[in-house]
Design a protein around this motif. Structure first.
Motif, PDB file in Angstrom:
ATOM      1  N   LEU A   1      48.435 -29.972   3.815  1.00  0.00           N
ATOM      2  CA  LEU A   1      47.379 -29.489   2.913  1.00  0.00           C
ATOM      3  C   LEU A   1      46.230 -28.847   3.679  1.00  0.00           C
ATOM      4  O   LEU A   1      45.645 -27.869   3.234  1.00  0.00           O
ATOM      5  CB  LEU A   1      46.819 -30.656   2.083  1.00  0.00           C
ATOM      6  CG  LEU A   1      47.661 -31.124   0.918  1.00  0.00           C
ATOM      7  CD1 LEU A   1      47.033 -32.360   0.288  1.00  0.00           C
ATOM      8  CD2 LEU A   1      47.816 -30.027  -0.115  1.00  0.00           C
ATOM      9  N   THR A   2      45.910 -29.400   4.823  1.00  0.00           N
ATOM     10  CA  THR A   2      44.764 -28.932   5.591  1.00  0.00           C
ATOM     11  C   THR A   2      45.056 -27.671   6.396  1.00  0.00           C
ATOM     12  O   THR A   2      44.228 -26.772   6.459  1.00  0.00           O
ATOM     13  CB  THR A   2      44.284 -30.049   6.540  1.00  0.00           C
ATOM     14  OG1 THR A   2      43.985 -31.211   5.757  1.00  0.00           O
ATOM     15  CG2 THR A   2      43.049 -29.630   7.306  1.00  0.00           C
ATOM     16  N   TRP A   3      46.244 -27.594   6.983  1.00  0.00           N
ATOM     17  CA  TRP A   3      46.557 -26.485   7.881  1.00  0.00           C
ATOM     18  C   TRP A   3      47.736 -25.651   7.392  1.00  0.00           C
ATOM     19  O   TRP A   3      48.854 -25.783   7.888  1.00  0.00           O
ATOM     20  CB  TRP A   3      46.855 -26.997   9.288  1.00  0.00           C
ATOM     21  CG  TRP A   3      45.647 -27.552   9.956  1.00  0.00           C
ATOM     22  CD1 TRP A   3      44.533 -26.880  10.332  1.00  0.00           C
ATOM     23  CD2 TRP A   3      45.419 -28.900  10.327  1.00  0.00           C
ATOM     24  NE1 TRP A   3      43.629 -27.727  10.904  1.00  0.00           N
ATOM     25  CE2 TRP A   3      44.153 -28.982  10.916  1.00  0.00           C
ATOM     26  CE3 TRP A   3      46.170 -30.064  10.212  1.00  0.00           C
ATOM     27  CZ2 TRP A   3      43.611 -30.166  11.389  1.00  0.00           C
ATOM     28  CZ3 TRP A   3      45.632 -31.244  10.681  1.00  0.00           C
ATOM     29  CH2 TRP A   3      44.368 -31.282  11.260  1.00  0.00           C
ATOM     30  N   GLY A   4      47.498 -24.816   6.404  1.00  0.00           N
ATOM     31  CA  GLY A   4      48.448 -23.777   6.076  1.00  0.00           C
ATOM     32  C   GLY A   4      49.466 -24.037   4.994  1.00  0.00           C
ATOM     33  O   GLY A   4      50.230 -23.149   4.663  1.00  0.00           O
ATOM     34  N   ARG A   5      49.521 -25.229   4.422  1.00  0.00           N
ATOM     35  CA  ARG A   5      50.440 -25.518   3.327  1.00  0.00           C
ATOM     36  C   ARG A   5      51.901 -25.266   3.658  1.00  0.00           C
ATOM     37  O   ARG A   5      52.677 -24.803   2.829  1.00  0.00           O
ATOM     38  CB  ARG A   5      50.043 -24.765   2.069  1.00  0.00           C
ATOM     39  CG  ARG A   5      48.712 -25.210   1.527  1.00  0.00           C
ATOM     40  CD  ARG A   5      48.595 -24.955   0.045  1.00  0.00           C
ATOM     41  NE  ARG A   5      47.370 -25.498  -0.460  1.00  0.00           N
ATOM     42  CZ  ARG A   5      47.289 -26.644  -1.130  1.00  0.00           C
ATOM     43  NH1 ARG A   5      48.359 -27.344  -1.363  1.00  0.00           N
ATOM     44  NH2 ARG A   5      46.139 -27.081  -1.567  1.00  0.00           N
TER      45      ARG A   5
ATOM     46  N   LEU B   1      61.274 -38.468  -0.683  1.00  0.00           N
ATOM     47  CA  LEU B   1      59.920 -38.696  -1.165  1.00  0.00           C
ATOM     48  C   LEU B   1      58.953 -37.653  -0.607  1.00  0.00           C
ATOM     49  O   LEU B   1      58.136 -37.102  -1.332  1.00  0.00           O
ATOM     50  CB  LEU B   1      59.453 -40.102  -0.790  1.00  0.00           C
ATOM     51  CG  LEU B   1      58.280 -40.577  -1.627  1.00  0.00           C
ATOM     52  CD1 LEU B   1      58.431 -42.048  -1.961  1.00  0.00           C
ATOM     53  CD2 LEU B   1      56.986 -40.335  -0.917  1.00  0.00           C
ATOM     54  N   LEU B   2      59.086 -37.341   0.677  1.00  0.00           N
ATOM     55  CA  LEU B   2      58.230 -36.322   1.279  1.00  0.00           C
ATOM     56  C   LEU B   2      58.490 -34.961   0.635  1.00  0.00           C
ATOM     57  O   LEU B   2      57.555 -34.229   0.321  1.00  0.00           O
ATOM     58  CB  LEU B   2      58.444 -36.234   2.789  1.00  0.00           C
ATOM     59  CG  LEU B   2      57.440 -35.324   3.487  1.00  0.00           C
ATOM     60  CD1 LEU B   2      56.906 -35.971   4.745  1.00  0.00           C
ATOM     61  CD2 LEU B   2      58.053 -33.990   3.821  1.00  0.00           C
ATOM     62  N   ALA B   3      59.747 -34.639   0.394  1.00  0.00           N
ATOM     63  CA  ALA B   3      60.088 -33.356  -0.229  1.00  0.00           C
ATOM     64  C   ALA B   3      59.501 -33.252  -1.633  1.00  0.00           C
ATOM     65  O   ALA B   3      58.936 -32.223  -2.014  1.00  0.00           O
ATOM     66  CB  ALA B   3      61.597 -33.173  -0.265  1.00  0.00           C
TER      67      ALA B   3
ATOM     68  N   ASP C   1      55.155 -31.174  -5.186  1.00  0.00           N
ATOM     69  CA  ASP C   1      54.073 -31.458  -6.131  1.00  0.00           C
ATOM     70  C   ASP C   1      52.724 -30.946  -5.623  1.00  0.00           C
ATOM     71  O   ASP C   1      51.894 -30.474  -6.408  1.00  0.00           O
ATOM     72  CB  ASP C   1      54.014 -32.961  -6.391  1.00  0.00           C
ATOM     73  CG  ASP C   1      53.041 -33.332  -7.487  1.00  0.00           C
ATOM     74  OD1 ASP C   1      53.074 -32.689  -8.563  1.00  0.00           O
ATOM     75  OD2 ASP C   1      52.244 -34.269  -7.276  1.00  0.00           O
ATOM     76  N   LEU C   2      52.507 -31.023  -4.314  1.00  0.00           N
ATOM     77  CA  LEU C   2      51.237 -30.596  -3.710  1.00  0.00           C
ATOM     78  C   LEU C   2      51.209 -29.115  -3.356  1.00  0.00           C
ATOM     79  O   LEU C   2      50.200 -28.602  -2.864  1.00  0.00           O
ATOM     80  CB  LEU C   2      50.954 -31.434  -2.448  1.00  0.00           C
ATOM     81  CG  LEU C   2      50.696 -32.924  -2.691  1.00  0.00           C
ATOM     82  CD1 LEU C   2      50.726 -33.679  -1.372  1.00  0.00           C
ATOM     83  CD2 LEU C   2      49.373 -33.121  -3.410  1.00  0.00           C
ATOM     84  N   GLY C   3      52.316 -28.417  -3.549  1.00  0.00           N
ATOM     85  CA  GLY C   3      52.365 -26.985  -3.227  1.00  0.00           C
ATOM     86  C   GLY C   3      52.508 -26.706  -1.755  1.00  0.00           C
ATOM     87  O   GLY C   3      52.041 -25.684  -1.261  1.00  0.00           O
ATOM     88  N   ILE C   4      53.187 -27.598  -1.045  1.00  0.00           N
ATOM     89  CA  ILE C   4      53.403 -27.431   0.396  1.00  0.00           C
ATOM     90  C   ILE C   4      54.850 -26.998   0.613  1.00  0.00           C
ATOM     91  O   ILE C   4      55.775 -27.665   0.158  1.00  0.00           O
ATOM     92  CB  ILE C   4      53.140 -28.744   1.155  1.00  0.00           C
ATOM     93  CG1 ILE C   4      51.708 -29.218   0.939  1.00  0.00           C
ATOM     94  CG2 ILE C   4      53.434 -28.598   2.634  1.00  0.00           C
ATOM     95  CD1 ILE C   4      51.416 -30.614   1.458  1.00  0.00           C
TER      96      ILE C   4
END
Length: 69
Positions: free
Chosen positions: A36-40, A53-55, A60-63
């Motif tokens: 989220l902080t460095w470039g998504r 879960l990470l995927a 969901d967070l747009g990463i």
């Protein structure tokens, strides 16, 4: 270029992500906070290194979660 992130400034965001996605380990929450902080975008060597879960949380967070293989 490769950048190694220092997770210490991201403790608040990490804690919020860990609470939001119950069952997320601290390492995954730190990884998502860095995304989220460095470039998504979070780059992984292979798709099997990205847990379900990470995927799901990244989506969901747009990463973006591209793989190198």
């Amino acid at each position: 270029m490769l950048q190694v992130a220092d997770p210490r400034p991201l403790l608040d965001e990490t804690a919020q992500i860990a609470a939001r996605y119950d069952g997320t380990g601290w390492l995954s929450a730190e990884t998502l906070a860095a995304g989220l902080t460095w470039g998504r975008a979070l780059w992984f060597g292979t798709e099997r290194n990205v847990g379900p879960l990470l995927a799901a949380a990244a989506d969901d967070l747009g990463i973006a979660v591209p793989t190198v293989t």
